[in-house]
Scaffold this active site. Structure first.
Site, PDB file in Angstrom:
ATOM      1  N   SER A  94       0.876  -1.185   0.000  1.00 17.49           N
ATOM      2  CA  SER A  94       0.000   0.000   0.000  1.00 17.49           C
ATOM      3  C   SER A  94       0.904   1.223   0.000  1.00 17.49           C
ATOM      4  O   SER A  94       1.566   1.508   1.004  1.00 17.49           O
ATOM      5  CB  SER A  94      -0.867   0.030   1.258  1.00 17.49           C
ATOM      6  OG  SER A  94      -1.574  -1.174   1.402  1.00 17.49           O
ATOM      7  N   LYS A 169      -7.270   1.648  -2.365  1.00 16.89           N
ATOM      8  CA  LYS A 169      -6.797   1.210  -1.041  1.00 16.89           C
ATOM      9  C   LYS A 169      -6.906   2.350  -0.018  1.00 16.89           C
ATOM     10  O   LYS A 169      -7.258   2.123   1.140  1.00 16.89           O
ATOM     11  CB  LYS A 169      -5.352   0.717  -1.155  1.00 16.89           C
ATOM     12  CG  LYS A 169      -4.694   0.340   0.153  1.00 16.89           C
ATOM     13  CD  LYS A 169      -5.301  -0.874   0.829  1.00 16.89           C
ATOM     14  CE  LYS A 169      -4.619  -1.142   2.162  1.00 16.89           C
ATOM     15  NZ  LYS A 169      -5.165  -2.299   2.868  1.00 16.89           N
ATOM     16  N   LYS A 237       0.780   5.573   8.219  1.00 21.53           N
ATOM     17  CA  LYS A 237       1.383   5.712   6.881  1.00 21.53           C
ATOM     18  C   LYS A 237       0.293   5.832   5.818  1.00 21.53           C
ATOM     19  O   LYS A 237       0.332   6.711   4.958  1.00 21.53           O
ATOM     20  CB  LYS A 237       2.281   4.492   6.668  1.00 21.53           C
ATOM     21  CG  LYS A 237       2.916   4.329   5.325  1.00 21.53           C
ATOM     22  CD  LYS A 237       2.142   3.444   4.372  1.00 21.53           C
ATOM     23  CE  LYS A 237       1.986   2.009   4.792  1.00 21.53           C
ATOM     24  NZ  LYS A 237       1.333   1.165   3.790  1.00 21.53           N
TER      25      LYS A 237
END
Ligand code: NAD
Length: 293
Positions: A94, A169, A237
């Site tokens: 990701s 995502k 993140k």
């Protein structure tokens, strides 16, 4: 078909195992983690990202974030130094959608086709081979690797051009973080009000409030089990990538900003390496109650 697999952490290791079990020939490499257990199962050990690329027709990367993928693919002894023209690189990490587009362009200059194919489902679904896989990039390359992806996931959906997988995502990660926060706030309230949280779970999980997130995370919360799974620092993140991407497009994302600050506070309380179900700990601290069996 020779497959290279780079990045054998919480997710990559079981995904690689599923490919080995499906009969694929794998060469594996991780910069820091051992690959001995995969070699026992029949994989070959690569000596570098470049070496894995030289031995493979399809290369899968499963690394933490954009800088790691850039290093593994574009850096010294990286994938593009070893890969033959026509190789398909499937980055399942990701990362920021813009980074996927940059890496794809550099790979294309060497004749390598790149797809961005992040996953949802976490460690349990990586083990079961039932991940949800969202794929951006060349449609023909997607059709070629789809049978491989389907050994790791129960669905692999082509969502658009390179970067679209990671945009999808980011949407997923916003929804998951906020869903855990809503579950946490609600279960803290119910517990403080004197109602058994396990009974609350059993009563509402089949109704409209029920969700995959609730089914996966409430049992962990009730057991006080915050072993990752998906670490809070990885969710930070992802939300940073979501905030950056949203702001570049002039899209305000107030709920994302709010849960990001909660995650930052949890990191300060040394819960960064906990599973993201530990979001409940923030709400527990505010209300001075613990949601446990
Ligand atoms: P992890 O930290 O457990 O694994 C990453 C692996 O990459 C590590 O073993 C590390 O040694 C290796 N690595 C780092 N830099 C490298 C390099 N330059 N070359 C080779 N190997 C390198 O992370 P994870 O939980 O497996 O997550 C991987 C990706 O999948 C992340 O982008 C994460 O956001 C995503 N993801 C994770 C989950 C989850 O539940 N853990 C769920 C969905 C998606």
């Amino acid at each position: 078909m020779n497959i290279g697999f780079i990045g054998l952490g919480i997710m990559g290791r079981p995904m690689a195992k599923n490919l080995i079990n499906a009969g694929y020939a794998l060469t594996v490499y991780d910069k820091f983690a051992t690959v001995d257990d995969l070699v026992v199962l029949g994989a070959k050990a690569g000596t570098s990202n470049k070496d894995v690329a030289a031995r493979s027709d399809v290369i899968i990367t499963m690394l933490p974030n954009s800088p790691h993928v850039k290093e593994a693919v574009l850096g010294e002894n990286g994938v593009i130094e070893g890969a033959k023209p026509g190789t398909i690189l499937v980055d399942m990490s990701s990362i920021a959608p813009g980074a996927a587009q940059e890496i794809c362009a550099a790979a294309k200059a060497k004749g390598i086709v790149m797809l961005d194919a992040p996953v949802s489902g976490g460690e349990p679904k990586a083990i079961e081979g039932t991940l949800a896989i969202m794929v951006g990039g060349d449609a023909k390359a997607f059709e070629m690797v789809k049978p491989i992806l389907e050994k790791m996931g129960s669905s692999a959906v082509h969502v658009g051009d390179i970067g679209a997988g990671n945009v999808t995502k980011l949407a997923n990660q916003i929804i998951v973080a906020l869903n855990i926060a809503a579950v946490s706030e609600a279960f803290v309230l119910a517990t403080k009000a004197g109602v058994n949280p396990e009974a609350v779970f059993n009563a509402i999980k089949g109704g409209l409030a029920g969700s995959t997130v609730m089914n996966a995370k409430v049992p962990m919360i009730l057991d006080g089990n915050f072993k990752p799974g998906f670490r809070i620092e990885l969710h930070i993140k992802d939300l940073q990538n979501a905030l950056d991407t949203a702001h570049a497009l002039n899209v305000p994302v107030p709920l994302t900003a709010n849960i990001m600050e909660t995650l930052q506070a949890l990191k300060n309380d040394d819960f960064g390496a906990n599973d993201h179900s530990a979001i409940v700990r923030h709400y527990e601290k505010l209300a001075k109650v613990e949601v446990r069996k």
